[in-house]
Design a protein around this motif. Structure first.
Motif, PDB file in Angstrom:
ATOM      1  N   UNK A  29       0.848  -1.188   0.000  1.00  0.00           N
ATOM      2  CA  UNK A  29       0.000   0.000   0.000  1.00  0.00           C
ATOM      3  C   UNK A  29       0.879   1.233   0.000  1.00  0.00           C
ATOM      4  N   UNK A  30       0.323   2.324  -0.489  1.00  0.00           N
ATOM      5  CA  UNK A  30       1.024   3.606  -0.489  1.00  0.00           C
ATOM      6  C   UNK A  30       0.015   4.704  -0.169  1.00  0.00           C
ATOM      7  N   UNK A  31       0.382   5.540   0.774  1.00  0.00           N
ATOM      8  CA  UNK A  31      -0.469   6.635   1.229  1.00  0.00           C
ATOM      9  C   UNK A  31       0.311   7.938   1.115  1.00  0.00           C
ATOM     10  N   UNK A  32      -0.336   8.961   0.617  1.00  0.00           N
ATOM     11  CA  UNK A  32       0.292  10.274   0.587  1.00  0.00           C
ATOM     12  C   UNK A  32      -0.785  11.334   0.699  1.00  0.00           C
ATOM     13  N   UNK A  33      -0.462  12.400   1.385  1.00  0.00           N
ATOM     14  CA  UNK A  33      -1.418  13.473   1.570  1.00  0.00           C
ATOM     15  C   UNK A  33      -0.730  14.707   2.084  1.00  0.00           C
ATOM     16  N   UNK A  34      -1.512  15.727   2.361  1.00  0.00           N
ATOM     17  CA  UNK A  34      -0.987  16.983   2.888  1.00  0.00           C
ATOM     18  C   UNK A  34      -1.851  17.406   4.060  1.00  0.00           C
ATOM     19  N   UNK A  35      -1.202  17.923   5.092  1.00  0.00           N
ATOM     20  CA  UNK A  35      -1.938  18.272   6.294  1.00  0.00           C
ATOM     21  C   UNK A  35      -1.445  19.557   6.926  1.00  0.00           C
ATOM     22  N   UNK A 348      -5.052  18.801  13.914  1.00  0.00           N
ATOM     23  CA  UNK A 348      -4.546  18.360  12.611  1.00  0.00           C
ATOM     24  C   UNK A 348      -5.687  18.303  11.603  1.00  0.00           C
ATOM     25  N   UNK A 349      -5.465  18.853  10.415  1.00  0.00           N
ATOM     26  CA  UNK A 349      -6.374  18.740   9.282  1.00  0.00           C
ATOM     27  C   UNK A 349      -5.614  18.067   8.158  1.00  0.00           C
ATOM     28  N   UNK A 350      -6.229  17.080   7.492  1.00  0.00           N
ATOM     29  CA  UNK A 350      -5.488  16.343   6.477  1.00  0.00           C
ATOM     30  C   UNK A 350      -6.413  15.799   5.394  1.00  0.00           C
ATOM     31  N   UNK A 351      -5.921  15.844   4.154  1.00  0.00           N
ATOM     32  CA  UNK A 351      -6.565  15.170   3.033  1.00  0.00           C
ATOM     33  C   UNK A 351      -5.511  14.302   2.360  1.00  0.00           C
ATOM     34  N   UNK A 352      -5.942  13.162   1.802  1.00  0.00           N
ATOM     35  CA  UNK A 352      -4.954  12.285   1.203  1.00  0.00           C
ATOM     36  C   UNK A 352      -5.559  11.191   0.353  1.00  0.00           C
ATOM     37  N   UNK A 353      -4.682  10.354  -0.180  1.00  0.00           N
ATOM     38  CA  UNK A 353      -5.066   9.272  -1.077  1.00  0.00           C
ATOM     39  C   UNK A 353      -4.324   8.011  -0.647  1.00  0.00           C
ATOM     40  N   UNK A 354      -5.068   6.910  -0.523  1.00  0.00           N
ATOM     41  CA  UNK A 354      -4.500   5.621  -0.150  1.00  0.00           C
ATOM     42  C   UNK A 354      -4.746   4.628  -1.263  1.00  0.00           C
ATOM     43  N   UNK A 355      -3.683   3.931  -1.701  1.00  0.00           N
ATOM     44  CA  UNK A 355      -3.817   2.945  -2.780  1.00  0.00           C
ATOM     45  C   UNK A 355      -3.202   1.618  -2.354  1.00  0.00           C
ATOM     46  N   UNK A 356      -3.916   0.540  -2.598  1.00  0.00           N
ATOM     47  CA  UNK A 356      -3.432  -0.813  -2.306  1.00  0.00           C
ATOM     48  C   UNK A 356      -3.076  -1.517  -3.622  1.00  0.00           C
ATOM     49  N   UNK A 357      -2.029  -2.317  -3.573  1.00  0.00           N
ATOM     50  CA  UNK A 357      -1.652  -3.065  -4.779  1.00  0.00           C
ATOM     51  C   UNK A 357      -1.295  -4.488  -4.405  1.00  0.00           C
TER      52      UNK A 357
END
Length: 357
Positions: A29-35, A348-357
């Protein structure tokens, strides 16, 4: 990616030929976002990195040995998507690295680097896992609700019987991490809409980052200045956790646990109570609200989190989350994976995207 191969082994005569099946799967999995963080070391901050779910990749495999018995293995490492580094320097597979045997009749025996049994009871019911929000785990992971791998371990998981199963685990001393021996036991129950678990663990020479994670300069007589770790001669954890599904849309989950830290001079206890509610607004969208309170060494940490999770596909999740912590008793607020606030609250405020492979 999955590779499945079937081989036929013939012993002596054609009529004594047996079919064997083996499998190997790569996953991750890979997760990335900005907060945005309201206060880190006295100032506002913008942060990036894998915060929702720790980035990981691994290999899992099995081989049918016949007679209902299979050999299994798992290799899993953690890494950071924002800089590409391994989660723990010097470890090729820092999260899990084990091999074992499994049988539907006799259960599963595994040996190697594996998760503490508290993870298997607490984590599936924790707001941190359900909300995909690492900030919702407890102060410095005192109760091991977040991932806590142990090296040199032996684990046994029984087959299920009327919804019940038991698990036991022993870990020898690990010179690399300075951990002493570990003993753990858990009882799990799952049937219909209900899942419950109870766990006990006992660890010698456990280290805690109370300086960098909670802002303590000393604790129980140990000087933590300069980022030194606190070392407990013994840590005992006991707790229960569970989840109950109400129809197709609602789910309630929670836990209560106690961690008892001891040195030759003193003892301290951390008591954590947590509750969460999830509402599936649509097939793709889930709203999750939860919170916990931890009392530790005369200080209190109260944290609440709200998350909106939207499945763009079966493997890709977009999320938005807000997390707030209020501390008391002279403690500095400090959400996991962040530096301590300079006061008793942190947002904390955060938005992001999580992808599983």
């Amino acid at each position: 990616m999955s590779l499945i191969a079937a081989t036929a082994i013939c012993i002596g005569y054609i009529d004594r030929c047996e079919a064997q099946t083996s499998s190997l799967t790569m996953y991750g999995s890979i997760d990335e976002g900005i907060g945005y963080v309201s206060n880190q070391n006295g100032g506002k901050a913008v942060v990036m990195g894998p915060i929702a779910v720790p980035d990981k990749f691994g290999f899992v495999g099995s081989e049918d040995l016949g007679g209902g018995l299979s050999a299994i293995f798992k290799l899993e490492n953690g890494y950071f998507s924002n800089n590409g580094r391994f989660a723990i320097s010097g470890y090729q597979f820092s999260r899990m690295a084990y091999v074992g045997l499994t049988s539907q009749q006799w259960g599963t025996l595994t040996l190697g680097r594996q998760w503490d049994l508290t993870n298997e009871v607490f984590t599936p019911n924790a707001n941190g896992a359900v909300q995909f929000n690492n900030f919702m785990y407890h102060p410095d992971n005192i109760d091991n609700a977040a991932v806590t791998p142990l090296s040199n371990s032996i684990k046994y998981a029984s087959p299920g019987y009327r919804g019940f199963s038991i698990r036991t685990m022993y870990s020898f001393s690990d010179a690399n991490t300075a951990l002493g021996r570990y003993i753990g036991a858990a009882v799990l129950y799952a049937t219909g809409p209900l899942q419950l678990g109870a766990v006990y663990s006992d660890t010698n020479h456990r280290t805690y980052a109370f300086n960098t994670q909670l802002g303590y300069t000393s604790f129980m007589g140990q000087n933590l200045a300069g980022g030194a770790s606190f070392v407990a001669d013994n840590t005992r954890i006991i707790g229960v956790a569970g989840t109950y599904k109400l129809g197709d849309r609602w789910r309630i989950h929670g836990m209560i646990d106690q961690a008892h830290l001891q040195t030759r001079q003193d003892t301290e206890t951390a008591l954590t109570e947590e509750l969460g509610v999830d509402y599936q607004a649509s097939v793709a969208n889930t709203v999750s609200l939860g919170g916990f309170h931890t009392e530790f060494a005369g200080k209190g940490y109260s944290t609440v989190g709200l998350a909106n999770l939207y499945q763009l596909s079966k493997r890709t999740l977009a999320y938005a989350e807000v997390t707030f912590q209020k501390a008391n008793g002279g403690a500095l607020a400090d959400l996991p994976s962040l530096s301590p606030s300079s006061n008793d609250h942190q947002l904390s405020l955060r938005i992001g995207l999580q992808h599983y492979f």
